[in-house]
Design an enzyme around this catalytic site. Structure first.
Site: not given
Ligand code: 5GP
Ligand code: ZN
Length: 136
Positions: A32, A88, A95, A101, A103
């Site tokens: 991440d 999420n 999300q 995805h 985590h």
């Molecule tokens: P969500 O809130 O959708 O469960 O989590 C999205 C996650 O994706 C966040 O922890 C954010 O830091 C990560 N993320 C978003 N864009 C990128 C990216 O371009 N590259 C990487 N490696 N992580 C990302």
């Protein structure tokens, strides 16, 4: 299948670089960009699914097997003391990227992170009503 404007489709399929920990036919696992802790990783299916509701059962089954393998590496190689799996689904659930995805968040004693909710209260009647709704 990939979706054109989906960043995780692009990362999962190698069109945008990311720090990759593992790749196979179904998944890419990346670090991440904004890690909650050292080693915070995301398991991305290569085929687009917006969230768990959309995810094929075969992929859903495989994702936890992969998480279990990576968990062993995180424990051995990072020496984490615990691990949270967070997943999420939908804006209401936090999300932010609309491509499934999982985590994997290694946890360390006193790492200062809190992944928590406020415990509520429910009567036996309320619990029974929910149980009926979900099972009948
Ligand atoms: P969500 O809130 O959708 O469960 O989590 C999205 C996650 O994706 C966040 O922890 C954010 O830091 C990560 N993320 C978003 N864009 C990128 C990216 O371009 N590259 C990487 N490696 N992580 C990302
Ligand atoms: Zn996608």
């Amino acid at each position: 299948m990939k979706i054109d404007n989906c960043i995780f489709c692009k990362i999962a399929n190698g069109e945008i670089p990311a720090k990759t920990l593992h790749e196979d036919e179904l998944f890419r696992v990346i670090l991440d960009l904004n890690p909650a802790t050292k080693g915070h990783a995301l398991i991305l299916p290569k085929d687009h699914a917006s969230n768990l509701f959309d995810l094929p059962e075969k992929t859903a089954a495989a994702v936890l097997v992969l998480a279990k393998r990576l968990a062993a590496d995180m424990s051995e190689k990072l020496g984490c003391d615990g691990l949270n799996l967070v997943q999420n689904n939908g804006e209401a659930a936090g999300q932010t990227v609309s491509h499934f995805h999982l985590h994997m968040i290694p946890r360390y004693v006193n790492d200062g992170q809190t992944l928590s909710w406020t415990p509520g209260k429910a009567s036996q009647e309320e619990l029974e009503e929910v149980r009926k709704t979900l099972t009948e």
